[in-house]
Design a protein around this motif. Structure first.
Motif, PDB file in Angstrom:
ATOM      1  N   ALA A 258       0.863  -1.177   0.000  1.00  0.00           N
ATOM      2  CA  ALA A 258       0.000   0.000   0.000  1.00  0.00           C
ATOM      3  C   ALA A 258       0.899   1.226   0.000  1.00  0.00           C
ATOM      4  O   ALA A 258       1.866   1.288   0.768  1.00  0.00           O
ATOM      5  N   VAL A 259       0.602   2.197  -0.866  1.00  0.00           N
ATOM      6  CA  VAL A 259       1.437   3.394  -0.975  1.00  0.00           C
ATOM      7  C   VAL A 259       0.565   4.633  -1.132  1.00  0.00           C
ATOM      8  O   VAL A 259      -0.554   4.564  -1.646  1.00  0.00           O
ATOM      9  N   HIS A 260       1.103   5.758  -0.687  1.00  0.00           N
ATOM     10  CA  HIS A 260       0.472   7.049  -0.952  1.00  0.00           C
ATOM     11  C   HIS A 260       0.757   7.409  -2.404  1.00  0.00           C
ATOM     12  O   HIS A 260       1.837   7.138  -2.928  1.00  0.00           O
ATOM     13  N   ILE A 261      -0.187   8.050  -3.050  1.00  0.00           N
ATOM     14  CA  ILE A 261      -0.051   8.333  -4.472  1.00  0.00           C
ATOM     15  C   ILE A 261       1.178   9.174  -4.790  1.00  0.00           C
ATOM     16  O   ILE A 261       1.831   8.961  -5.823  1.00  0.00           O
ATOM     17  N   VAL A 262       1.552  10.112  -3.924  1.00  0.00           N
ATOM     18  CA  VAL A 262       2.716  10.944  -4.251  1.00  0.00           C
ATOM     19  C   VAL A 262       4.008  10.137  -4.183  1.00  0.00           C
ATOM     20  O   VAL A 262       4.946  10.392  -4.950  1.00  0.00           O
ATOM     21  N   ASP A 263       4.073   9.160  -3.291  1.00  0.00           N
ATOM     22  CA  ASP A 263       5.265   8.312  -3.230  1.00  0.00           C
ATOM     23  C   ASP A 263       5.395   7.475  -4.495  1.00  0.00           C
ATOM     24  O   ASP A 263       6.503   7.281  -5.019  1.00  0.00           O
ATOM     25  N   LEU A 264       4.266   6.990  -5.000  1.00  0.00           N
ATOM     26  CA  LEU A 264       4.296   6.211  -6.238  1.00  0.00           C
ATOM     27  C   LEU A 264       4.652   7.100  -7.432  1.00  0.00           C
ATOM     28  O   LEU A 264       5.405   6.689  -8.323  1.00  0.00           O
ATOM     29  N   LEU A 265       4.145   8.323  -7.447  1.00  0.00           N
ATOM     30  CA  LEU A 265       4.455   9.238  -8.547  1.00  0.00           C
ATOM     31  C   LEU A 265       5.939   9.597  -8.573  1.00  0.00           C
ATOM     32  O   LEU A 265       6.553   9.649  -9.649  1.00  0.00           O
ATOM     33  N   LEU A 266       6.530   9.833  -7.410  1.00  0.00           N
ATOM     34  CA  LEU A 266       7.962  10.134  -7.383  1.00  0.00           C
ATOM     35  C   LEU A 266       8.766   8.911  -7.813  1.00  0.00           C
ATOM     36  O   LEU A 266       9.770   9.034  -8.531  1.00  0.00           O
ATOM     37  N   GLU A 267       8.321   7.746  -7.410  1.00  0.00           N
ATOM     38  CA  GLU A 267       8.947   6.503  -7.864  1.00  0.00           C
ATOM     39  C   GLU A 267       8.879   6.406  -9.391  1.00  0.00           C
ATOM     40  O   GLU A 267       9.845   5.981 -10.046  1.00  0.00           O
ATOM     41  N   ALA A 268       7.756   6.830  -9.963  1.00  0.00           N
ATOM     42  CA  ALA A 268       7.577   6.777 -11.414  1.00  0.00           C
ATOM     43  C   ALA A 268       8.461   7.797 -12.131  1.00  0.00           C
ATOM     44  O   ALA A 268       8.981   7.531 -13.224  1.00  0.00           O
ATOM     45  N   VAL A 269       8.638   8.969 -11.530  1.00  0.00           N
ATOM     46  CA  VAL A 269       9.543   9.977 -12.099  1.00  0.00           C
ATOM     47  C   VAL A 269      10.965   9.432 -12.129  1.00  0.00           C
ATOM     48  O   VAL A 269      11.666   9.508 -13.152  1.00  0.00           O
ATOM     49  N   GLU A 270      11.395   8.883 -11.009  1.00  0.00           N
ATOM     50  CA  GLU A 270      12.753   8.348 -10.919  1.00  0.00           C
ATOM     51  C   GLU A 270      12.935   7.145 -11.834  1.00  0.00           C
ATOM     52  O   GLU A 270      14.010   6.951 -12.419  1.00  0.00           O
ATOM     53  N   GLY A 271      11.875   6.348 -11.985  1.00  0.00           N
ATOM     54  CA  GLY A 271      11.940   5.208 -12.894  1.00  0.00           C
ATOM     55  C   GLY A 271      12.112   5.638 -14.337  1.00  0.00           C
ATOM     56  O   GLY A 271      12.886   5.033 -15.094  1.00  0.00           O
ATOM     57  N   ALA A 272      11.401   6.692 -14.729  1.00  0.00           N
ATOM     58  CA  ALA A 272      11.528   7.206 -16.095  1.00  0.00           C
ATOM     59  C   ALA A 272      12.912   7.798 -16.329  1.00  0.00           C
ATOM     60  O   ALA A 272      13.508   7.627 -17.408  1.00  0.00           O
ATOM     61  N   GLN A 273      13.442   8.486 -15.322  1.00  0.00           N
ATOM     62  CA  GLN A 273      14.784   9.061 -15.445  1.00  0.00           C
ATOM     63  C   GLN A 273      15.837   7.964 -15.566  1.00  0.00           C
ATOM     64  O   GLN A 273      16.777   8.075 -16.373  1.00  0.00           O
ATOM     65  N   ALA A 274      15.681   6.899 -14.787  1.00  0.00           N
ATOM     66  CA  ALA A 274      16.627   5.783 -14.852  1.00  0.00           C
ATOM     67  C   ALA A 274      16.569   5.095 -16.209  1.00  0.00           C
ATOM     68  O   ALA A 274      17.608   4.728 -16.783  1.00  0.00           O
ATOM     69  N   ALA A 275      15.353   4.933 -16.747  1.00  0.00           N
ATOM     70  CA  ALA A 275      15.200   4.303 -18.060  1.00  0.00           C
ATOM     71  C   ALA A 275      15.840   5.158 -19.155  1.00  0.00           C
ATOM     72  O   ALA A 275      16.469   4.638 -20.087  1.00  0.00           O
ATOM     73  N   LYS A 276      15.692   6.468 -19.026  1.00  0.00           N
ATOM     74  CA  LYS A 276      16.289   7.386 -20.005  1.00  0.00           C
ATOM     75  C   LYS A 276      17.809   7.303 -19.964  1.00  0.00           C
ATOM     76  O   LYS A 276      18.479   7.298 -21.012  1.00  0.00           O
ATOM     77  N   GLU A 277      18.362   7.228 -18.757  1.00  0.00           N
ATOM     78  CA  GLU A 277      19.815   7.134 -18.613  1.00  0.00           C
ATOM     79  C   GLU A 277      20.334   5.807 -19.164  1.00  0.00           C
ATOM     80  O   GLU A 277      21.385   5.760 -19.823  1.00  0.00           O
ATOM     81  N   GLU A 278      19.601   4.730 -18.916  1.00  0.00           N
ATOM     82  CA  GLU A 278      19.996   3.425 -19.455  1.00  0.00           C
ATOM     83  C   GLU A 278      19.996   3.444 -20.979  1.00  0.00           C
ATOM     84  O   GLU A 278      20.888   2.882 -21.623  1.00  0.00           O
ATOM     85  N   GLU A 279      18.995   4.104 -21.549  1.00  0.00           N
ATOM     86  CA  GLU A 279      18.913   4.203 -23.006  1.00  0.00           C
ATOM     87  C   GLU A 279      20.074   5.024 -23.560  1.00  0.00           C
ATOM     88  O   GLU A 279      20.653   4.689 -24.600  1.00  0.00           O
ATOM     89  N   ARG A 280      20.434   6.100 -22.857  1.00  0.00           N
ATOM     90  CA  ARG A 280      21.561   6.932 -23.302  1.00  0.00           C
ATOM     91  C   ARG A 280      22.861   6.135 -23.282  1.00  0.00           C
ATOM     92  O   ARG A 280      23.657   6.195 -24.224  1.00  0.00           O
ATOM     93  N   ILE A 281      23.056   5.374 -22.205  1.00  0.00           N
ATOM     94  CA  ILE A 281      24.277   4.565 -22.083  1.00  0.00           C
ATOM     95  C   ILE A 281      24.312   3.490 -23.167  1.00  0.00           C
ATOM     96  O   ILE A 281      25.355   3.224 -23.776  1.00  0.00           O
ATOM     97  N   ARG A 282      23.149   2.888 -23.425  1.00  0.00           N
ATOM     98  CA  ARG A 282      23.084   1.833 -24.443  1.00  0.00           C
ATOM     99  C   ARG A 282      23.450   2.370 -25.822  1.00  0.00           C
ATOM    100  O   ARG A 282      24.169   1.725 -26.592  1.00  0.00           O
ATOM    101  N   LYS A 283      22.978   3.591 -26.119  1.00  0.00           N
ATOM    102  CA  LYS A 283      23.233   4.167 -27.439  1.00  0.00           C
ATOM    103  C   LYS A 283      24.684   4.601 -27.615  1.00  0.00           C
ATOM    104  O   LYS A 283      25.199   4.635 -28.736  1.00  0.00           O
ATOM    105  N   THR A 284      25.330   4.973 -26.504  1.00  0.00           N
ATOM    106  CA  THR A 284      26.709   5.468 -26.600  1.00  0.00           C
ATOM    107  C   THR A 284      27.748   4.374 -26.391  1.00  0.00           C
ATOM    108  O   THR A 284      28.951   4.618 -26.535  1.00  0.00           O
ATOM    109  N   SER A 285      27.301   3.186 -26.022  1.00  0.00           N
ATOM    110  CA  SER A 285      28.265   2.106 -25.753  1.00  0.00           C
ATOM    111  C   SER A 285      28.545   1.289 -27.013  1.00  0.00           C
ATOM    112  O   SER A 285      27.822   1.353 -27.988  1.00  0.00           O
TER     113      SER A 285
END
Length: 454
Positions: A427-454
């Motif tokens: 069970a989570v508060h909606i704002v905690d899940l939203l921040l988790e989602a922001v950080e998840g999107a940022q992590a996915a973007k960084e992984e994609e950047r690393i994949r493209k440059t490697s």
């Protein structure tokens, strides 16, 4: 036992203070009955419905019945969820009637000494004083981190407590340290251009026991483009006082908060707890008979807005949001839905998160049984209501239950514990899940950047 003298005083106060026009607005149509959890769970007893309780209040005003223990019991068993109000064709403000009736009884009946001492400790000694709230939370933190919690559980010392308190102890969040609670921000700038200038209502429990959720809220507001002001002189909203027969103290807390916010040039006063937000929204009603404060209270209330509404207005659901694949359902906060009228915004935000399969829960708008401290003072009815809620959650096959109020969050965690889903469902508060989602999107973007440059 209410004495005859006390009953006479209560009856006189009912006649002087209860809004008879509001009582008469009830047409006895019964539209409220299917929405009332206590009516349903009591086996459809009329006295445990909004219609029945209004009839009891009216009968006391008219002198047809005495305000005895049965009347008091009917009023106390009410959750105060106010699900009856949106479905009422006459627009009866049942919540206002309930609060007035409870206050009259509490102020004219001599309660047992232990009850008086506990009420004084909680309502007057603790919640109005934020520094004491921090110290109490720090003490809880020491209990959690020192090893004492493990020891107490191991030797079974918690068995000395009522079952409802034992269950609640198991689902309390790990709280911050005293130092962390003292080092709170007063102003935060936005990430990028300022889109809105807002004030944040931090609350008492939210800025101590649930401080991590407050921090997540502030971060989301920054990401959405808000300059955020957090006035240090604010305090408890007074909801527990207003709902629990201590309206005089609720009014004093309201005045303190109005004074803390009214000089700020802001677009909104943002809240992240449905129960607090709803009470803040009704400061105008609370102080309507105070000529020095009524207009100031109305101006304050006009700026109250839930975090989910602010985020949707600023297009937060259009930004990248991502979490690990999971099935999510949402449990409405009663006061967020029934008083603040916030229904679609939380769902819109949840549906915008990549990785989430959102499934609407049947009767998501029915109270979970938390209702402030109801789950502690009326544990039997509260658990009946919670057990039904968990059955509805089970039908969604959700692995994450989201809500928007701290009491609801603890109640959902308690439900997960009761049905043996610990480790499988969270069970989570909606704002905690939203921040988790922001950080998840940022992590996915960084992984994609690393994949493209490697």
């Amino acid at each position: 036992m209410t004495s005859k003298t006390e009953q006479a005083l209560i009856q006189k106060a009912f006649q002087e203070r209860m809004d008879e026009d509001e009582l008469m607005n009830c047409m006895r149509c019964g539209f409220c009955l299917p929405s009332c959890p206590t009516y349903i769970e009591s086996g459809r007893q009329e006295a445990q419905s909004p219609r029945g309780r209004i009839a009891l209040m009216k009968a006391v005003v008219d002198g047809l019945i005495e305000p005895d223990e049965e009347v008091e019991r009917a009023l106390n068993l009410c959750l105060g969820c106010r699900a009856c109000e949106p479905v009422c064709p006459s627009g009866v403000r049942y919540g206002h009637l309930l609060e007035e009736a409870r206050d009259i009884i509490a102020q004219h009946k001599k309660m047992p000494l232990p009850v008086r001492l506990i009420r004084k400790l909680v309502f007057a000694g603790l919640f109005p004083h934020q520094e004491r709230m921090r110290k109490a939370t720090a003490l809880l933190g020491w209990y959690q981190r020192s090893g004492l919690r493990t020891f107490v559980r191991k030797i079974g010392l918690l068995r000395l407590l009522p079952a409802s308190f034992r269950q609640m102890e198991r689902v309390l969040p790990d709280v911050p340290t005293a130092k962390e609670m003292k080092e709170r921000p007063h102003r935060l700038g936005p990430d990028g251009t300022v889109k809105k200038r807002v004030a944040f209502f931090a609350g008492c429990l939210m800025d101590t026991m649930f401080m991590a959720t407050n921090d997540a809220t502030l971060r989301l507001l920054q990401l959405a483009g808000c300059e955020v002001i957090i006035p240090p002189s604010q305090g408890c909203c007074g909801a527990l006082h207003g709902h629990g027969g201590e309206k005089a103290m609720a009014k004093e807390l309201a005045k303190r908060n109005i004074a803390a916010f009214e000089q700020l040039d802001v677009d909104y006063i943002v809240t992240n707890a449905g129960g607090c937000g709803a009470f803040l929204l009704e400061y105008g009603h609370l102080l309507k008979n105070d000529p020095q404060w009524c207009e100031r209270a109305a101006a304050f209330a006009a700026k109250i807005k839930d975090i989910s509404e602010v985020l949707v207005e600023l297009g937060f659901d259009q930004r990248p949001l991502r979490v690990a694949p999971q099935t999510v359902t949402y449990q409405d906060s009663c006061h967020l839905r029934n008083v603040m009228k916030t229904v679609s915004a939380p769902r819109r935000l949840l549906r915008a998160i990549e990785g989430i399969e959102f499934r609407e829960m049947k009767d998501a708008d029915r109270c979970c049984g938390s209702a402030g401290i109801y789950n502690l003072v009326e544990p039997e009815m509260s658990m009946q209501i919670l057990d039904y809620k968990m059955e509805m959650a089970k039908q969604t096959n959700a692995t994450t239950i989201v809500t928007a109020n701290p009491g609801c969050l603890l109640q959902m965690k308690l439900g997960i514990e009761r049905v043996g889903w610990t480790g499988k469902v969270r069970a989570v508060h909606i704002v905690d899940l939203l921040l988790e989602a922001v950080e998840g999107a940022q992590a996915a973007k960084e992984e994609e950047r690393i994949r493209k440059t490697s």
